[in-house]
Design an enzyme around this catalytic site. Sequence first.
Site, PDB file in Angstrom:
ATOM      1  CG  HIS A  31      -1.804  -1.182   1.328  1.00  0.00           C
ATOM      2  ND1 HIS A  31      -1.361  -2.425   1.711  1.00  0.00           N
ATOM      3  CD2 HIS A  31      -3.134  -1.311   1.075  1.00  0.00           C
ATOM      4  CE1 HIS A  31      -2.380  -3.274   1.699  1.00  0.00           C
ATOM      5  NE2 HIS A  31      -3.462  -2.628   1.315  1.00  0.00           N
ATOM      6  CG  HIS A  43      -5.912   1.706  -0.552  1.00  0.00           C
ATOM      7  ND1 HIS A  43      -5.881   2.330   0.670  1.00  0.00           N
ATOM      8  CD2 HIS A  43      -6.127   0.392  -0.284  1.00  0.00           C
ATOM      9  CE1 HIS A  43      -6.071   1.437   1.625  1.00  0.00           C
ATOM     10  NE2 HIS A  43      -6.235   0.253   1.072  1.00  0.00           N
ATOM     11  CD  GLU A  77     -20.237  -5.557  25.113  1.00  0.00           C
ATOM     12  OE1 GLU A  77     -21.238  -5.824  25.796  1.00  0.00           O
ATOM     13  OE2 GLU A  77     -20.248  -4.741  24.163  1.00  0.00           O
ATOM     14  CG  HIS A 137     -28.259 -12.875  27.055  1.00  0.00           C
ATOM     15  ND1 HIS A 137     -29.035 -12.359  26.044  1.00  0.00           N
ATOM     16  CD2 HIS A 137     -27.825 -11.806  27.777  1.00  0.00           C
ATOM     17  CE1 HIS A 137     -29.076 -11.046  26.159  1.00  0.00           C
ATOM     18  NE2 HIS A 137     -28.344 -10.683  27.193  1.00  0.00           N
TER      19      HIS A 137
END
Length: 658
Positions: A27, A258, A405, A467
Amino acid sequence: MTASHKDMANAIRALSMDAVQRANSGHPGMPMGMADVASVLFTKFLKFAPSDPDWADRDRFVLSAGHGSMLLYSLLYLTGYKGWTLDDLKDFRTLGSKTAGHPEYSHAPGIEVTTGPLGQGVATAVGMAFAERMLNARYGDDLVDHDTYVIAGDGCLMEGISHEAAGLAARHNLSKLIVLWDDNDITIDGSTEIATCEDTCARFEAYGWSVRRVDGHDPDAIEAAIAAERETDRPSLIACKTIIGFGAPNKQGTSGVHGAPLGDAEIAAAREVLGWPHAPFDIPDDIMDAWRAAGMRSGVRREDWLERFDRNKNANRFVHDISGMMPGDFDATVDAIKQAFVDEPKKIATRITSKMTLDGLTKSVPNILGGSADLTGSNGTLADGMVLLTPDDASGNYLEYGVREFGMAAAMNGFALHGGFIPYGGTFLVFADYMRPAIRLSALMGLRVIYVMTHDSIGLGEDGPTHQPVETLASLRALPNTLVFRPADGVETAECWALALKASHTPSIMSLTRQGLPLVRTEHTAENLSAKGAYVLREADGERDVTLLATGSEVEIAISASDALARGGVNAAVVSMPCFELFGQQSKVYQASVLGNAPRIGIEAAIAQGWGRWLGDNGVFIGMDSFGASAPAPELYKHFGITTEALVETAKSLIVRT
């Protein structure tokens, strides 16, 4: 002749396009676009010592846009980091080289963090900046006073983790964190306009960051912007408007520059435009001398720090905290915790025995840093005596991450990388999927990060299948260099915590129950039986007819089944397997002594994937093969056939077949 800023920045551009071309992959666009910003940062501001890359009070530099790795590699070579040679740049993206496609921590001096998965570098830098603030609160400016700089791209700030990280940094006013945004309006698919219309600067201002815009190709403006942001009392975002692939006349400013080599013709044209007539990988002496001088710029500051360190009364404690070593009384502390569980046997959830273990360990290991993603009470992560971190007081040792999280996991990587703290963070096991990319980088980098994951099965009950993490244990066990612990009681919980804290180059998962479990290790032993991953908890009375293998909450079922089988004249051994990975590291002789020659049955309230290695061709697994359901835990175990009765019947039929 003294090299100019233009010459020094063009050296980065030339090395980057030459290395990518030689590798025929990479890149070049970002390094060429951000060469001016990086040159100003490394020559004017960054505090670092190439001769001592691990100097504790160095500034941290995180290349969050890790695909632009040649920017970092060029800088490390040019500034004279020890061990770096021009051949390393020529070996870009080749097997065994220092210069991997994306920066990899510990591969070579100066690489502070593994990056490439976009956005994580920003969140990891938040952890680093937080660690600096906390150590400063403990040791003062004499030992700890440094900044954290990040180069991030458009993609980094599109990723959702940037939101989590930015909010956390703003809440705690991490004023020594500066993010330099490569604002070039280009992604792989084309202009950023095809996918986003947000005002990123306004977004960060809304968080409470200090924000300014600057021409990313104007060195004076860049210098002024960084200097100003170093004086703010908030985290900073500097939007550096750049041209991706700057200097490549036919490709700059497009997605074509890129992630692909420029090609010989475009490189020749770029050399003409940049005024760089030198051969590939050739850096003129005056330019190299200027870069090497930049590398020595912080030498006096480092010598001053070393003198202060030698005089500091807390120097030994500082070294101990940075090293992450366990204290001399650690094993004795663990032994006392185990003894306490045996002395007062109770039916307790392992999330609670984990908290009870931490109550003792955090007093013995003062550099443990706790936290939770808004589940402190449920996870049992706030040990007695721990102090909450606040925006006004960084002397505590417990961080409330909020419902973040992924951001929590990446920040914990930053704490571990920075040094000074051993981080753990809690959430429900099912939410491991929210944080998996950061757990993966913990493992890839070899970091001691401990993930406290509770409510680990259908045993959590009424919250239901959303859950209940039936597949999560298998997926975490699939990660290389990761220890997944599922203890059966308080004694095993203490042992697993001891192993996790001693695993200095490996992350650990603590898989813990919501429901209460009886004590199964009823006799005290100083030996850490969990250290071998699996052990015979109860041997058969006579030659084995069957071996029952279980983890965590299902060990009590295996014991109950063993008792029932014994009443029917069947000799069943019970093996507790708190850690598959550690058991897999043991000798074949030891494994055979534990597993035995009799038929084997595995029992775990999760899917079977991963159990085949231990059960053999004739083994049987009792567990889950579907999602769970919403009901009280005892009903769920009965409904899904994870019971003493099912295990007994399976054992009898297996014995008959064999």
